[in-house]
Design a protein around this motif. Sequence first.
Motif, PDB file in Angstrom:
ATOM      1  N   ARG A   1       0.836  -1.217   0.000  1.00 11.08           N
ATOM      2  CA  ARG A   1       0.000   0.000   0.000  1.00 11.08           C
ATOM      3  C   ARG A   1       0.865   1.258   0.000  1.00 11.08           C
ATOM      4  O   ARG A   1       0.621   2.201  -0.756  1.00 11.08           O
ATOM      5  CB  ARG A   1      -0.921   0.007   1.220  1.00 11.08           C
ATOM      6  N   GLU A   2       1.876   1.259   0.856  1.00 16.48           N
ATOM      7  CA  GLU A   2       2.730   2.438   0.974  1.00 16.48           C
ATOM      8  C   GLU A   2       3.498   2.704  -0.312  1.00 16.48           C
ATOM      9  O   GLU A   2       3.536   3.834  -0.804  1.00 16.48           O
ATOM     10  CB  GLU A   2       3.719   2.263   2.126  1.00 16.48           C
ATOM     11  N   LYS A   3       4.096   1.687  -0.871  1.00 11.33           N
ATOM     12  CA  LYS A   3       4.921   1.886  -2.066  1.00 11.33           C
ATOM     13  C   LYS A   3       4.085   2.212  -3.296  1.00 11.33           C
ATOM     14  O   LYS A   3       4.535   2.947  -4.167  1.00 11.33           O
ATOM     15  CB  LYS A   3       5.800   0.661  -2.335  1.00 11.33           C
ATOM     16  N   LEU A   4       2.885   1.691  -3.368  1.00 16.24           N
ATOM     17  CA  LEU A   4       2.008   2.034  -4.487  1.00 16.24           C
ATOM     18  C   LEU A   4       1.524   3.471  -4.384  1.00 16.24           C
ATOM     19  O   LEU A   4       1.617   4.245  -5.341  1.00 16.24           O
ATOM     20  CB  LEU A   4       0.793   1.107  -4.528  1.00 16.24           C
ATOM     21  N   ARG A   5       1.014   3.830  -3.230  1.00 19.41           N
ATOM     22  CA  ARG A   5       0.381   5.146  -3.079  1.00 19.41           C
ATOM     23  C   ARG A   5       1.365   6.277  -2.902  1.00 19.41           C
ATOM     24  O   ARG A   5       1.206   7.342  -3.492  1.00 19.41           O
ATOM     25  CB  ARG A   5      -0.594   5.105  -1.906  1.00 19.41           C
ATOM     26  N   LEU A   6       2.383   6.082  -2.081  1.00 22.80           N
ATOM     27  CA  LEU A   6       3.289   7.179  -1.772  1.00 22.80           C
ATOM     28  C   LEU A   6       4.498   7.250  -2.691  1.00 22.80           C
ATOM     29  O   LEU A   6       4.921   8.332  -3.074  1.00 22.80           O
ATOM     30  CB  LEU A   6       3.756   7.073  -0.313  1.00 22.80           C
ATOM     31  N   SER A   7       5.056   6.096  -3.053  1.00 22.79           N
ATOM     32  CA  SER A   7       6.268   6.099  -3.865  1.00 22.79           C
ATOM     33  C   SER A   7       5.997   5.878  -5.343  1.00 22.79           C
ATOM     34  O   SER A   7       6.862   6.147  -6.167  1.00 22.79           O
ATOM     35  CB  SER A   7       7.231   5.020  -3.368  1.00 22.79           C
ATOM     36  N   GLY A   8       4.827   5.339  -5.683  1.00 22.58           N
ATOM     37  CA  GLY A   8       4.488   5.115  -7.081  1.00 22.58           C
ATOM     38  C   GLY A   8       5.205   3.935  -7.709  1.00 22.58           C
ATOM     39  O   GLY A   8       5.364   3.887  -8.925  1.00 22.58           O
ATOM     40  N   TRP A   9       5.652   2.996  -6.906  1.00 21.95           N
ATOM     41  CA  TRP A   9       6.370   1.839  -7.423  1.00 21.95           C
ATOM     42  C   TRP A   9       5.431   0.887  -8.140  1.00 21.95           C
ATOM     43  O   TRP A   9       4.251   0.798  -7.833  1.00 21.95           O
ATOM     44  CB  TRP A   9       7.034   1.077  -6.292  1.00 21.95           C
ATOM     45  N   GLY A  10       5.990   0.114  -9.075  1.00 18.12           N
ATOM     46  CA  GLY A  10       5.262  -0.934  -9.765  1.00 18.12           C
ATOM     47  C   GLY A  10       5.464  -2.279  -9.075  1.00 18.12           C
ATOM     48  O   GLY A  10       6.233  -2.410  -8.117  1.00 18.12           O
ATOM     49  N   ALA A  11       4.797  -3.290  -9.604  1.00 14.37           N
ATOM     50  CA  ALA A  11       4.796  -4.613  -8.981  1.00 14.37           C
ATOM     51  C   ALA A  11       6.184  -5.249  -8.941  1.00 14.37           C
ATOM     52  O   ALA A  11       6.556  -5.886  -7.951  1.00 14.37           O
ATOM     53  CB  ALA A  11       3.825  -5.530  -9.706  1.00 14.37           C
ATOM     54  N   TYR A  12       6.984  -5.086 -10.004  1.00 12.41           N
ATOM     55  CA  TYR A  12       8.300  -5.714 -10.037  1.00 12.41           C
ATOM     56  C   TYR A  12       9.221  -5.160  -8.947  1.00 12.41           C
ATOM     57  O   TYR A  12       9.932  -5.902  -8.268  1.00 12.41           O
ATOM     58  CB  TYR A  12       8.969  -5.536 -11.398  1.00 12.41           C
ATOM     59  N   LYS A  13       9.211  -3.874  -8.779  1.00 15.81           N
ATOM     60  CA  LYS A  13      10.081  -3.244  -7.787  1.00 15.81           C
ATOM     61  C   LYS A  13       9.626  -3.597  -6.370  1.00 15.81           C
ATOM     62  O   LYS A  13      10.453  -3.860  -5.493  1.00 15.81           O
ATOM     63  CB  LYS A  13      10.074  -1.723  -7.989  1.00 15.81           C
ATOM     64  N   ILE A  14       8.328  -3.640  -6.147  1.00 21.42           N
ATOM     65  CA  ILE A  14       7.795  -4.017  -4.831  1.00 21.42           C
ATOM     66  C   ILE A  14       8.144  -5.463  -4.522  1.00 21.42           C
ATOM     67  O   ILE A  14       8.578  -5.798  -3.417  1.00 21.42           O
ATOM     68  CB  ILE A  14       6.273  -3.798  -4.770  1.00 21.42           C
TER      69      ILE A  14
ATOM     70  N   MET B   1      -3.276   0.639 -10.642  1.00 24.89           N
ATOM     71  CA  MET B   1      -1.850   0.663 -10.976  1.00 24.89           C
ATOM     72  C   MET B   1      -1.619   1.309 -12.337  1.00 24.89           C
ATOM     73  O   MET B   1      -0.671   2.080 -12.511  1.00 24.89           O
ATOM     74  CB  MET B   1      -1.258  -0.743 -10.943  1.00 24.89           C
ATOM     75  N   ALA B   2      -2.485   1.020 -13.304  1.00 19.54           N
ATOM     76  CA  ALA B   2      -2.348   1.613 -14.630  1.00 19.54           C
ATOM     77  C   ALA B   2      -2.533   3.132 -14.554  1.00 19.54           C
ATOM     78  O   ALA B   2      -1.813   3.887 -15.221  1.00 19.54           O
ATOM     79  CB  ALA B   2      -3.366   0.995 -15.580  1.00 19.54           C
ATOM     80  N   GLN B   3      -3.452   3.573 -13.728  1.00 22.84           N
ATOM     81  CA  GLN B   3      -3.682   5.002 -13.553  1.00 22.84           C
ATOM     82  C   GLN B   3      -2.478   5.672 -12.901  1.00 22.84           C
ATOM     83  O   GLN B   3      -2.085   6.767 -13.301  1.00 22.84           O
ATOM     84  CB  GLN B   3      -4.952   5.238 -12.717  1.00 22.84           C
ATOM     85  N   ARG B   4      -1.901   5.011 -11.916  1.00 25.46           N
ATOM     86  CA  ARG B   4      -0.711   5.575 -11.249  1.00 25.46           C
ATOM     87  C   ARG B   4       0.470   5.674 -12.220  1.00 25.46           C
ATOM     88  O   ARG B   4       1.217   6.649 -12.196  1.00 25.46           O
ATOM     89  CB  ARG B   4      -0.336   4.752 -10.037  1.00 25.46           C
ATOM     90  N   LEU B   5       0.635   4.658 -13.060  1.00 22.59           N
ATOM     91  CA  LEU B   5       1.698   4.690 -14.065  1.00 22.59           C
ATOM     92  C   LEU B   5       1.477   5.862 -15.017  1.00 22.59           C
ATOM     93  O   LEU B   5       2.407   6.615 -15.312  1.00 22.59           O
ATOM     94  CB  LEU B   5       1.750   3.375 -14.838  1.00 22.59           C
ATOM     95  N   ARG B   6       0.269   6.036 -15.472  1.00 26.29           N
ATOM     96  CA  ARG B   6      -0.045   7.133 -16.393  1.00 26.29           C
ATOM     97  C   ARG B   6       0.263   8.485 -15.748  1.00 26.29           C
ATOM     98  O   ARG B   6       0.872   9.359 -16.367  1.00 26.29           O
ATOM     99  CB  ARG B   6      -1.500   7.067 -16.835  1.00 26.29           C
TER     100      ARG B   6
ATOM    101  N   TYR C   1       7.371  -1.080 -13.244  1.00 22.19           N
ATOM    102  CA  TYR C   1       6.204  -1.532 -14.002  1.00 22.19           C
ATOM    103  C   TYR C   1       6.669  -2.443 -15.125  1.00 22.19           C
ATOM    104  O   TYR C   1       7.812  -2.356 -15.580  1.00 22.19           O
ATOM    105  CB  TYR C   1       5.434  -0.330 -14.562  1.00 22.19           C
ATOM    106  N   ASP C   2       5.768  -3.299 -15.615  1.00 23.25           N
ATOM    107  CA  ASP C   2       6.152  -4.225 -16.676  1.00 23.25           C
ATOM    108  C   ASP C   2       6.246  -3.494 -18.010  1.00 23.25           C
ATOM    109  O   ASP C   2       5.601  -2.472 -18.235  1.00 23.25           O
ATOM    110  CB  ASP C   2       5.166  -5.398 -16.760  1.00 23.25           C
ATOM    111  N   TYR C   3       7.060  -4.057 -18.901  1.00 19.34           N
ATOM    112  CA  TYR C   3       7.376  -3.408 -20.170  1.00 19.34           C
ATOM    113  C   TYR C   3       6.134  -3.146 -21.015  1.00 19.34           C
ATOM    114  O   TYR C   3       5.990  -2.067 -21.592  1.00 19.34           O
ATOM    115  CB  TYR C   3       8.394  -4.247 -20.956  1.00 19.34           C
ATOM    116  N   ALA C   4       5.251  -4.119 -21.100  1.00 24.21           N
ATOM    117  CA  ALA C   4       4.064  -3.957 -21.953  1.00 24.21           C
ATOM    118  C   ALA C   4       3.206  -2.779 -21.494  1.00 24.21           C
ATOM    119  O   ALA C   4       2.752  -1.968 -22.313  1.00 24.21           O
ATOM    120  CB  ALA C   4       3.245  -5.242 -21.960  1.00 24.21           C
ATOM    121  N   SER C   5       2.996  -2.652 -20.196  1.00 22.19           N
ATOM    122  CA  SER C   5       2.193  -1.547 -19.663  1.00 22.19           C
ATOM    123  C   SER C   5       2.872  -0.202 -19.895  1.00 22.19           C
ATOM    124  O   SER C   5       2.221   0.779 -20.255  1.00 22.19           O
ATOM    125  CB  SER C   5       1.955  -1.725 -18.165  1.00 22.19           C
ATOM    126  N   VAL C   6       4.179  -0.169 -19.666  1.00 20.17           N
ATOM    127  CA  VAL C   6       4.925   1.077 -19.845  1.00 20.17           C
ATOM    128  C   VAL C   6       4.903   1.493 -21.310  1.00 20.17           C
ATOM    129  O   VAL C   6       4.660   2.666 -21.635  1.00 20.17           O
ATOM    130  CB  VAL C   6       6.374   0.921 -19.336  1.00 20.17           C
TER     131      VAL C   6
END
Length: 150
Positions: free
Chosen positions: A52-65, A91-96, A127-132
């Motif tokens: 939760r913290e890394k997604l919301r505050l740091s904006g990390w993707g699944a691979y890094k987490i 997650m897609a919205q955060r990446l965008r 984040y994964d390559y396809a999404s990025v």
Amino acid sequence: MRLCARAERSAGDARRLMRGWGLAQSDAEAVLARLVGDRFIDDRRYAEAFVREKLRLSGWGAYKIRAALARKGIAPATIDEALAQAEGPEMAQRLRQALERKARTVRYATPYELKTKLIRYGLSLGYDYASVLETASALNPDTDSCDDFF
């Protein structure tokens, strides 16, 4: 117990702390068993809070987490459960949002250079390559495909 009450800790964190204090391995394991038994330490709860913290505050993707939790000694099944609760359209919205923010601040000479920098940045966030690639292409549709080089 006081340290665990102040902030969420994993079993790996507790082991590292006790090793740093010079505690014997057997004593450290006994203390850890007590902390886990009294629910001061719970790796599942820790992983969920970390995600939760890394997604919301740091904006990390699944691979890094996933990599960060694995370094902390969290079991792969526990990591999968924690990430499954957080993945989705959010997650897609955060990446965008992250790529839009980056696009406003990065210097580039051509649209292709911007797209390349956005892709590198998105991958560095975990984040994964396809999404990025999909998101960077949507933000910068005037470029040729980057797939020509693979």
